[in-house]
Design a protein around this motif. Structure first.
Motif, short mmCIF file in Angstrom:
data_model
loop_
_atom_site.label_atom_id
_atom_site.label_comp_id
_atom_site.label_asym_id
_atom_site.label_seq_id
_atom_site.Cartn_x
_atom_site.Cartn_y
_atom_site.Cartn_z
N ILE A 109 3.58 -18.01 -11.59
CA ILE A 109 4.88 -17.64 -12.16
C ILE A 109 5.12 -18.48 -13.42
N ASP A 110 5.30 -17.80 -14.55
CA ASP A 110 5.43 -18.48 -15.83
C ASP A 110 6.84 -18.96 -16.13
N ARG A 111 7.84 -18.21 -15.64
CA ARG A 111 9.23 -18.55 -15.94
C ARG A 111 10.10 -18.09 -14.80
N ALA A 112 11.14 -18.87 -14.46
CA ALA A 112 12.02 -18.50 -13.35
C ALA A 112 13.47 -18.75 -13.71
N TRP A 113 14.33 -17.88 -13.24
CA TRP A 113 15.78 -18.02 -13.37
C TRP A 113 16.39 -18.01 -11.98
N ASP A 114 17.49 -18.75 -11.79
CA ASP A 114 18.18 -18.66 -10.51
C ASP A 114 19.69 -18.53 -10.75
N LEU A 115 20.35 -17.83 -9.83
CA LEU A 115 21.77 -17.54 -9.98
C LEU A 115 22.64 -18.76 -9.69
N THR A 116 22.21 -19.61 -8.77
CA THR A 116 23.04 -20.75 -8.39
C THR A 116 23.27 -21.69 -9.57
N GLU A 137 0.84 -1.20 0.00
CA GLU A 137 0.00 0.00 0.00
C GLU A 137 0.87 1.25 0.00
N LEU A 138 1.93 1.24 0.81
CA LEU A 138 2.84 2.38 0.84
C LEU A 138 3.49 2.63 -0.52
N LEU A 139 3.85 1.54 -1.20
CA LEU A 139 4.56 1.64 -2.47
C LEU A 139 3.62 1.83 -3.66
N ASP A 140 2.32 1.77 -3.40
CA ASP A 140 1.31 1.91 -4.46
C ASP A 140 1.51 0.85 -5.56
N VAL A 141 1.73 -0.38 -5.12
CA VAL A 141 1.97 -1.48 -6.05
C VAL A 141 0.79 -1.68 -6.99
N GLU A 142 -0.43 -1.50 -6.48
CA GLU A 142 -1.61 -1.70 -7.33
C GLU A 142 -1.59 -0.79 -8.55
N ALA A 143 -1.24 0.47 -8.35
CA ALA A 143 -1.21 1.42 -9.47
C ALA A 143 -0.14 1.02 -10.48
N LEU A 144 1.00 0.54 -10.00
CA LEU A 144 2.06 0.11 -10.91
C LEU A 144 1.66 -1.14 -11.69
N LEU A 145 0.97 -2.07 -11.02
CA LEU A 145 0.49 -3.26 -11.71
C LEU A 145 -0.49 -2.89 -12.81
N ASP A 146 -1.29 -1.87 -12.57
CA ASP A 146 -2.27 -1.43 -13.57
C ASP A 146 -1.59 -0.87 -14.82
N GLN A 147 -0.34 -0.41 -14.66
CA GLN A 147 0.39 0.13 -15.82
C GLN A 147 1.18 -0.93 -16.57
N ALA A 148 1.35 -2.10 -15.95
CA ALA A 148 2.29 -3.09 -16.47
C ALA A 148 1.65 -4.03 -17.49
N ASP A 149 2.49 -4.50 -18.42
CA ASP A 149 2.10 -5.56 -19.35
C ASP A 149 2.66 -6.91 -18.93
N VAL A 150 3.74 -6.89 -18.15
CA VAL A 150 4.35 -8.11 -17.64
C VAL A 150 5.08 -7.74 -16.35
N VAL A 151 5.26 -8.72 -15.46
CA VAL A 151 5.80 -8.45 -14.12
C VAL A 151 6.98 -9.38 -13.85
N VAL A 152 8.01 -8.83 -13.20
CA VAL A 152 9.16 -9.61 -12.76
C VAL A 152 9.30 -9.44 -11.25
N THR A 153 9.36 -10.56 -10.53
CA THR A 153 9.54 -10.50 -9.08
C THR A 153 10.66 -11.46 -8.69
N ALA A 160 3.01 -12.01 -7.48
CA ALA A 160 2.53 -12.92 -8.52
C ALA A 160 1.02 -13.09 -8.44
N ARG A 161 0.48 -13.19 -7.23
CA ARG A 161 -0.97 -13.37 -7.08
C ARG A 161 -1.73 -12.17 -7.65
N ARG A 162 -1.25 -10.98 -7.32
CA ARG A 162 -1.95 -9.78 -7.80
C ARG A 162 -1.80 -9.62 -9.31
N ALA A 163 -0.63 -10.01 -9.82
CA ALA A 163 -0.44 -9.94 -11.28
C ALA A 163 -1.35 -10.95 -11.98
#
Length: 382
Positions: free
Chosen positions: A336-343, A272-288, A307-310
């Motif tokens: 989550i459609d695709r994931a990468w890991d550093l290890t 809520e502080l970060l206004d994530v909802e408004a940013l999600l409304d602008q997005a076409d794809v999300v990376v978390t 991911a749930r909100r997206a």
């Protein structure tokens, strides 16, 4: 006229190595090399644990600092974030495991006093709504130190102040919370965490979280008994110790409830502080993402909530982690459609930790190619 596709970068920190803002920056560098046409929206996140202040600062809050009492009594400098009358604090700044001198656990002596002092500093700076993130605690003092830091009188039978930490609870004979309650008069206090444990019993603060703070198996029951005795004195009506979240941060959730705090999901409060909802409304794809995507991630942690909100909006989601133990089926169930890991990329955990930033740039290049293909698909005319 075509619209430039927008990608929301909303990872949590990679604990112990990179802040969420550093993760966003490294991924952005890599993405720009393979998909410069994309518009990147930056939103480093947190879920109420350590990293919450950093997330607020990345969102434009101002950094403040105060000298406070550290977990074992030594002075330390702690930060909080503030914008207008809203302050964001995290317990880990004052009594987090990383704040222990030399990293030595102090299960019987670690005190939350510095959190109370930090609260007072925020109030002195004009805060009227205070959000306290409760993750990462090194203490099991039922928040007694925090109450003392706010002016409460917690006394032994002979009228002296109780000693710091869990040890001090064994001698608690009387409590006067009036000075602390007066200090918070007119203040909205929010306890931000995703823990639902009560203060006492087999699911309580000592039993569940005591071992990670250094309590040995044979010390759990005596610690729980000390917490129960203190709770009877601090809350004679017995209405707070069973509240969901009372056991958070070694019982600090209980003490905050005594002061009238409202408990909220850490992710919800921070988002809520970060206004994530408004940013999600602008997005076409999300990376978390976060340092480790595992079974714990799925239980209300920040990346799972992103991911749930997206998914509710039908947005494709990618995730990046230092380490990944979730199966493809678990990732898909989380949205989550695709994931990468550093290890996997580094070939070893050590290299993933030591070269995390550069590896994230490399992942960002691969991610950019994937994002370009996905955004082409989702923004193509039907």
């Amino acid at each position: 006229m075509t619209t430039t596709p927008a990608v929301l970068l909303a990872p949590d920190k990679f604990k112990g190595t990179l802040s969420a803002a550093q993760v966003v920056h490294a991924l952005s560098v890599g993405i720009a090399q393979t998909a410069p046409q994309l518009r990147l929206l930056s939103c480093p996140i947190a879920d109420g644990g350590d990293g919450t202040v950093d997330a607020a600062l990345a969102a434009g809050y101002a950094e403040h600092r105060a000298a406070v009492t550290g977990p074992t009594g030594a002075a330390r400098t702690a930060r909080w974030a503030q914008q207008g009358e809203i302050a964001v604090l995290e317990l880990a700044e004052t009594v987090g495991l990383h704040a222990l001198p030399g990293g030595d656990l102090a299960p019987h002596h670690a005190s939350t006093r510095g959190l109370g002092e930090l609260l007072r500093a925020a109030l002195d700076a004009g805060a009227r709504t205070v959000i306290v993130g409760l993750g990462g605690s090194a203490s099991t003092d039922a928040g007694a130190g925090m109450l003392q830091g706010l002016g409460a009188h917690l006394r032994t039978a002979d009228g002296t102040d109780i000693r710091p930490g869990l040890e001090g609870l064994t001698s608690l004979a009387s409590a006067d919370l009036t000075p602390a309650l007066n200090a918070l008069e007119g203040i909205t206090l929010v306890a931000a965490n995703d823990v639902t444990n009560p203060l006492l019993g087999p699911e309580g603060a000592a039993a569940v979280y005591g071992p990670q703070k250094g309590l040995r198996a044979e010390e759990i029951d005596p610690a729980d008994a000390s917490l129960a005795t203190a709770a009877g004195i601090l809350d004679p009506a017995g209405t707070r110790s069973e509240l969901p979240g009372a056991g958070a941060a070694g019982g600090t959730g209980f003490a905050l409830a005594l002061l009238g705090a409202v408990q909220r999901s850490g992710a919800d409060a921070v988002f809520e502080l970060l206004d994530v909802e408004a940013l999600l409304d602008q997005a076409d794809v999300v990376v978390t993402g976060e340092g480790k995507l595992d079974a714990q991630t799925l239980h209300g942690k920040g990346p799972a909530e992103v991911a749930r909100r997206a998914r509710e909006r039908g947005l494709p989601v990618a995730a990046v982690a230092g380490a990944l133990t979730l199966t493809e089926e678990q990732l898909a169930a989380a949205g989550i459609d695709r994931a990468w890991d550093l290890t996997s990329r580094a070939g070893s955990t050590r290299r993933a930790l030591e070269e995390g930033e550069q590896l994230l740039v490399e992942v960002g290049r691969d991610l950019g190619s994937w994002l370009a293909a996905v955004t082409d698909a989702v923004t193509a005319p039907s």
